[in-house]
Motif scaffolding. Structure first.
Motif, PDB file in Angstrom:
ATOM      1  N   ASP A  65      -1.200  -6.170  -0.816  1.00  0.00           N
ATOM      2  CA  ASP A  65      -1.994  -7.336  -1.209  1.00  0.00           C
ATOM      3  C   ASP A  65      -1.215  -8.124  -2.249  1.00  0.00           C
ATOM      4  O   ASP A  65      -0.404  -7.562  -2.986  1.00  0.00           O
ATOM      5  N   ARG A  66      -1.477  -9.398  -2.336  1.00  0.00           N
ATOM      6  CA  ARG A  66      -0.818 -10.231  -3.348  1.00  0.00           C
ATOM      7  C   ARG A  66      -1.091  -9.660  -4.739  1.00  0.00           C
ATOM      8  O   ARG A  66      -2.199  -9.246  -5.041  1.00  0.00           O
ATOM      9  N   GLY A  67      -0.068  -9.628  -5.549  1.00  0.00           N
ATOM     10  CA  GLY A  67      -0.202  -9.112  -6.906  1.00  0.00           C
ATOM     11  C   GLY A  67      -0.004  -7.611  -7.014  1.00  0.00           C
ATOM     12  O   GLY A  67       0.098  -7.089  -8.117  1.00  0.00           O
ATOM     13  N   ARG A  68       0.040  -6.909  -5.911  1.00  0.00           N
ATOM     14  CA  ARG A  68       0.264  -5.465  -5.910  1.00  0.00           C
ATOM     15  C   ARG A  68       1.773  -5.196  -5.868  1.00  0.00           C
ATOM     16  O   ARG A  68       2.540  -6.030  -5.402  1.00  0.00           O
ATOM     17  N   PRO A  69       2.199  -4.027  -6.317  1.00  0.00           N
ATOM     18  CA  PRO A  69       3.635  -3.720  -6.269  1.00  0.00           C
ATOM     19  C   PRO A  69       4.100  -3.438  -4.844  1.00  0.00           C
ATOM     20  O   PRO A  69       3.315  -3.034  -3.985  1.00  0.00           O
ATOM     21  N   HIS A  70       5.375  -3.666  -4.598  1.00  0.00           N
ATOM     22  CA  HIS A  70       5.970  -3.296  -3.317  1.00  0.00           C
ATOM     23  C   HIS A  70       6.181  -1.778  -3.309  1.00  0.00           C
ATOM     24  O   HIS A  70       6.515  -1.194  -4.341  1.00  0.00           O
ATOM     25  N   GLU A  71       5.979  -1.164  -2.154  1.00  0.00           N
ATOM     26  CA  GLU A  71       6.164   0.270  -2.011  1.00  0.00           C
ATOM     27  C   GLU A  71       7.105   0.545  -0.850  1.00  0.00           C
ATOM     28  O   GLU A  71       7.088  -0.171   0.150  1.00  0.00           O
ATOM     29  N   ARG A 100      -0.040  -4.437  12.062  1.00  0.00           N
ATOM     30  CA  ARG A 100      -1.505  -4.438  12.022  1.00  0.00           C
ATOM     31  C   ARG A 100      -2.038  -5.154  10.795  1.00  0.00           C
ATOM     32  O   ARG A 100      -3.170  -4.925  10.395  1.00  0.00           O
ATOM     33  N   GLY A 101      -1.221  -5.969  10.185  1.00  0.00           N
ATOM     34  CA  GLY A 101      -1.657  -6.754   9.031  1.00  0.00           C
ATOM     35  C   GLY A 101      -1.772  -5.955   7.750  1.00  0.00           C
ATOM     36  O   GLY A 101      -2.470  -6.374   6.834  1.00  0.00           O
ATOM     37  N   GLU A 102      -1.083  -4.792   7.678  1.00  0.00           N
ATOM     38  CA  GLU A 102      -1.201  -3.990   6.473  1.00  0.00           C
ATOM     39  C   GLU A 102      -0.272  -4.442   5.349  1.00  0.00           C
ATOM     40  O   GLU A 102      -0.269  -3.865   4.283  1.00  0.00           O
ATOM     41  N   ALA A 103       0.494  -5.503   5.572  1.00  0.00           N
ATOM     42  CA  ALA A 103       1.399  -6.010   4.532  1.00  0.00           C
ATOM     43  C   ALA A 103       1.341  -7.531   4.491  1.00  0.00           C
ATOM     44  O   ALA A 103       1.165  -8.184   5.509  1.00  0.00           O
ATOM     45  N   VAL A 104       1.470  -8.071   3.278  1.00  0.00           N
ATOM     46  CA  VAL A 104       1.514  -9.523   3.119  1.00  0.00           C
ATOM     47  C   VAL A 104       2.913 -10.003   2.767  1.00  0.00           C
ATOM     48  O   VAL A 104       3.184 -11.194   2.801  1.00  0.00           O
ATOM     49  N   ASN A 105       3.802  -9.058   2.420  1.00  0.00           N
ATOM     50  CA  ASN A 105       5.162  -9.409   2.053  1.00  0.00           C
ATOM     51  C   ASN A 105       6.071  -8.223   2.351  1.00  0.00           C
ATOM     52  O   ASN A 105       5.659  -7.075   2.209  1.00  0.00           O
ATOM     53  N   LEU A 106       7.298  -8.507   2.766  1.00  0.00           N
ATOM     54  CA  LEU A 106       8.272  -7.463   3.072  1.00  0.00           C
ATOM     55  C   LEU A 106       9.571  -7.713   2.330  1.00  0.00           C
ATOM     56  O   LEU A 106       9.983  -8.859   2.172  1.00  0.00           O
ATOM     57  N   TRP A 107      10.204  -6.655   1.895  1.00  0.00           N
ATOM     58  CA  TRP A 107      11.561  -6.700   1.371  1.00  0.00           C
ATOM     59  C   TRP A 107      12.393  -5.767   2.231  1.00  0.00           C
ATOM     60  O   TRP A 107      11.947  -4.671   2.581  1.00  0.00           O
ATOM     61  N   VAL A 108      13.612  -6.163   2.560  1.00  0.00           N
ATOM     62  CA  VAL A 108      14.569  -5.272   3.208  1.00  0.00           C
ATOM     63  C   VAL A 108      15.837  -5.256   2.366  1.00  0.00           C
ATOM     64  O   VAL A 108      16.291  -6.293   1.903  1.00  0.00           O
TER      65      VAL A 108
END
Length: 128
Positions: A49-55, A79-87
């Motif tokens: 979610d926005r504002g949450r840390p990346h895991e 399935r929409g479980e992420a709003v942002n991705l880092w690779v």
């Protein structure tokens, strides 16, 4: 079965380096050396979610950053479980070694004033 040059995307089963026909990998890194047959490994971090840390969510193989993002989206955010991705290329990650645990982390232990036991919480502040 497609190769890395056909569409730039791996065919089914090529992300994990397996192949349905003979169990060997058919994805290439384009170097033509014949010894390295897998694309580079990328670590994937998701933000729920926005504002949450990346895991850390896992890893994907990809030829470049754009393809790593697409593969990560397909695998970890379908399935929409992420709003942002880092690779991040696995080769770019620097970590401490387990053998350095003592010397590397010891300097903080000799500074007890950094521990919260020396601070008084103001009235009305909830202490965990």
């Amino acid at each position: 079965m497609s190769s890395a040059g056909d569409s730039g995307k791996p065919a089914s089963g090529e992300l994990d380096g397996s192949s349905a026909s003979n169990g060997s990998s058919s994805a290439t890194d384009g170097s033509g050396d014949g010894g390295n047959t897998q694309w580079p490994l990328w670590e994937v971090f998701t933000q729920g979610d926005r504002g949450r840390p990346h895991e850390h969510a896992g890893s994907v193989h990809a030829a470049d950053a754009e393809q790593a993002l697409q593969n990560a989206r397909d695998v970890y955010a379908r399935r929409g479980e992420a709003v942002n991705l880092w690779v991040v290329p696995t080769s770019s990650i620097v970590a401490s070694a387990p053998s350095d645990a003592g010397p590397f982390f010891d300097p903080g232990n000799d500074k007890p004033y950094r521990h919260p036991q020396f601070y008084i919480a103001p009235r009305g502040v909830r202490v965990f």
